[in-house]
Enzyme design. Sequence first.
Site, PDB file in Angstrom:
ATOM      1  N   LYS A 115      -3.534  -7.063   7.766  1.00 18.74           N
ATOM      2  CA  LYS A 115      -3.438  -7.852   9.000  1.00 18.74           C
ATOM      3  C   LYS A 115      -4.786  -8.327   9.494  1.00 18.74           C
ATOM      4  O   LYS A 115      -4.893  -9.409  10.063  1.00 18.74           O
ATOM      5  CB  LYS A 115      -2.749  -7.023  10.096  1.00 18.74           C
ATOM      6  CG  LYS A 115      -1.255  -6.917   9.899  1.00 18.74           C
ATOM      7  CD  LYS A 115      -0.550  -6.538  11.180  1.00 18.74           C
ATOM      8  CE  LYS A 115       0.945  -6.441  10.969  1.00 18.74           C
ATOM      9  NZ  LYS A 115       1.638  -5.858  12.123  1.00 18.74           N
ATOM     10  N   LYS A 199       6.204  -9.425   0.615  1.00 20.51           N
ATOM     11  CA  LYS A 199       7.176  -8.928   1.589  1.00 20.51           C
ATOM     12  C   LYS A 199       7.657 -10.057   2.507  1.00 20.51           C
ATOM     13  O   LYS A 199       6.863 -10.907   2.895  1.00 20.51           O
ATOM     14  CB  LYS A 199       6.466  -7.854   2.422  1.00 20.51           C
ATOM     15  CG  LYS A 199       7.351  -6.976   3.245  1.00 20.51           C
ATOM     16  CD  LYS A 199       6.515  -5.957   4.000  1.00 20.51           C
ATOM     17  CE  LYS A 199       5.688  -6.597   5.108  1.00 20.51           C
ATOM     18  NZ  LYS A 199       5.014  -5.644   5.981  1.00 20.51           N
ATOM     19  N   LYS A 202       7.304 -11.752   9.389  1.00 21.73           N
ATOM     20  CA  LYS A 202       7.401 -12.644  10.543  1.00 21.73           C
ATOM     21  C   LYS A 202       6.299 -13.691  10.533  1.00 21.73           C
ATOM     22  O   LYS A 202       6.428 -14.749  11.124  1.00 21.73           O
ATOM     23  CB  LYS A 202       7.268 -11.830  11.845  1.00 21.73           C
ATOM     24  CG  LYS A 202       8.416 -10.867  12.102  1.00 21.73           C
ATOM     25  CD  LYS A 202       8.093  -9.964  13.293  1.00 21.73           C
ATOM     26  CE  LYS A 202       9.117  -8.866  13.476  1.00 21.73           C
ATOM     27  NZ  LYS A 202       8.609  -7.724  14.247  1.00 21.73           N
TER      28      LYS A 202
HETATM   29  P1  TYM Z   1       7.875  -4.222  12.564  1.00 22.29           P
HETATM   30  O1  TYM Z   1       8.155  -4.797  13.895  1.00 22.29           O
HETATM   31  O2  TYM Z   1       6.888  -4.902  11.662  1.00 22.29           O
HETATM   32  O3  TYM Z   1       9.226  -4.111  11.734  1.00 22.29           O
HETATM   33  C1  TYM Z   1      10.360  -3.475  12.291  1.00 22.29           C
HETATM   34  C2  TYM Z   1      11.099  -2.715  11.211  1.00 22.29           C
HETATM   35  O4  TYM Z   1      11.476  -3.597  10.157  1.00 22.29           O
HETATM   36  C3  TYM Z   1      11.043  -3.068   8.904  1.00 22.29           C
HETATM   37  N1  TYM Z   1      10.683  -4.197   8.036  1.00 22.29           N
HETATM   38  C4  TYM Z   1      11.199  -4.393   6.821  1.00 22.29           C
HETATM   39  N2  TYM Z   1      12.108  -3.693   6.117  1.00 22.29           N
HETATM   40  C5  TYM Z   1      12.445  -4.175   4.895  1.00 22.29           C
HETATM   41  N3  TYM Z   1      11.905  -5.304   4.373  1.00 22.29           N
HETATM   42  C6  TYM Z   1      10.995  -6.043   5.042  1.00 22.29           C
HETATM   43  N4  TYM Z   1      10.488  -7.149   4.529  1.00 22.29           N
HETATM   44  C7  TYM Z   1      10.600  -5.580   6.340  1.00 22.29           C
HETATM   45  N5  TYM Z   1       9.739  -6.049   7.276  1.00 22.29           N
HETATM   46  C8  TYM Z   1       9.799  -5.180   8.301  1.00 22.29           C
HETATM   47  C9  TYM Z   1       9.835  -2.235   9.258  1.00 22.29           C
HETATM   48  O5  TYM Z   1       9.577  -1.286   8.245  1.00 22.29           O
HETATM   49  C10 TYM Z   1      10.241  -1.614  10.557  1.00 22.29           C
HETATM   50  O6  TYM Z   1      11.034  -0.463  10.336  1.00 22.29           O
HETATM   51  N6  TYM Z   1       4.886  -0.316  13.331  1.00 22.29           N
HETATM   52  C11 TYM Z   1       6.263  -0.758  13.388  1.00 22.29           C
HETATM   53  C12 TYM Z   1       6.912  -0.625  14.759  1.00 22.29           C
HETATM   54  C13 TYM Z   1       6.759   0.722  15.380  1.00 22.29           C
HETATM   55  C14 TYM Z   1       7.463   1.887  15.024  1.00 22.29           C
HETATM   56  C15 TYM Z   1       7.008   2.898  15.929  1.00 22.29           C
HETATM   57  C16 TYM Z   1       8.420   2.179  14.065  1.00 22.29           C
HETATM   58  C17 TYM Z   1       5.946   1.023  16.414  1.00 22.29           C
HETATM   59  N7  TYM Z   1       6.087   2.346  16.764  1.00 22.29           N
HETATM   60  C18 TYM Z   1       7.482   4.197  15.843  1.00 22.29           C
HETATM   61  C19 TYM Z   1       8.892   3.476  13.992  1.00 22.29           C
HETATM   62  C20 TYM Z   1       8.433   4.475  14.887  1.00 22.29           C
HETATM   63  C21 TYM Z   1       6.295  -2.225  12.993  1.00 22.29           C
HETATM   64  O7  TYM Z   1       5.338  -2.919  13.053  1.00 22.29           O
HETATM   65  O8  TYM Z   1       7.526  -2.679  12.693  1.00 22.29           O
END
Ligand code: TYM
Length: 335
Positions: A115, A199, A202
């Site tokens: 990032k 991957k 967004k």
């Molecule tokens: P974020 O917002 O990037 O993504 C949310 C969830 O979607 C999953 N994900 C995917 N799964 C499969 N294939 C993909 N291409 C894909 N892109 C995203 C992510 O693995 C995630 O589960 N750091 C986290 C948010 C967060 C969090 C937490 C999660 C903040 N605090 C505590 C669990 C526990 C994040 O950026 O997710």
Amino acid sequence: MDQPQNRVFSGVQPTGNLHLGNYLGAIRNFVGLQDTHECIYCVVDMHAITVWQDPKELAANTREVAAAYIAAGIDPERHIVFNQSKVAAHAELAWILNCVARIGWLNRMTQFKDKAGKDREKASVGLYAYPVLMAADILVYRATHVPVGEDQKQHLELARDTAQKFNNDFGAEGFFPLPEPLIMGPATRVMSLRDGTKKMSKSDPSDLSRITMRDSADDISKKIRKAQTDPDPLPETVEGLEGRAGADNLVGIYAALAGKSKAEVLAEFAGAQFSVFKPALADLAVEKLSPITNEMKRLMDDKAYLDAVLERGAARARAIADPVIARVREFVGFI
Ligand code: TYM
């Protein structure tokens, strides 16, 4: 203080463009845990601002993630749905854990490297410390299980290391449970539709790379039709997908949407050309996603309802987090 055995915490960032990876890798699995676990589902707006967010869009995107949770089937009466910035304990514990986690641990985080890109000096301090806030999110509820996509695995390991070190440093054995990642189903890493080795994300500049939770049936069909594949028909076995990233991705998406394994999908489509498989996948995706998209739209028009859900959820979240923070303060020696 009682330690719950089955407490789930997870979060999604309100950074717009909620996509099929977020749904299949995370949100859909959140729904399935509601009968067996006590669940806390957060819209992590404090994580979102580690990169610049337009304030108006942040507010709309926060409501949109809440709407997606509910439209996908999360019941905000039975479980907790809220946005992170409403519960100050996340930030408070994050600071304390910033003093527990080590710089060496953070330096290994691949997501920060991705990032921050080449110009790392210009990344926010928050982007660097992000995994520690994530640890705090989970630990402030003493959650035991964390459903996520595969890309979050390394962050979960850091959360476990941080919990362990806190427990050791402060003579607080067993106080923070070591949270277990739940990385479930055939679509733990959904790939870009334009490049099966990247991957789905967004932030990809190409809208054709992802199916979003706002897409119409026509958008979905078009994106699947244009998805990158190869000229060969589908193989008979999962091993036959090796080295065929685009094909593997579409089969995984089909499997996840149909609630089947990849092997079962291939048993059905072995030998089929993409000219047959892609329309079948598009129909399935529209059938599964359109009702959620429509319900999200309906909920987005009811801002008062969404805001009330988040407010109530936050009050319930505080009731769990505040006693944990009070105990943490004692461990640390704050008076
Ligand atoms: P974020 O917002 O990037 O993504 C949310 C969830 O979607 C999953 N994900 C995917 N799964 C499969 N294939 C993909 N291409 C894909 N892109 C995203 C992510 O693995 C995630 O589960 N750091 C986290 C948010 C967060 C969090 C937490 C999660 C903040 N605090 C505590 C669990 C526990 C994040 O950026 O997710």
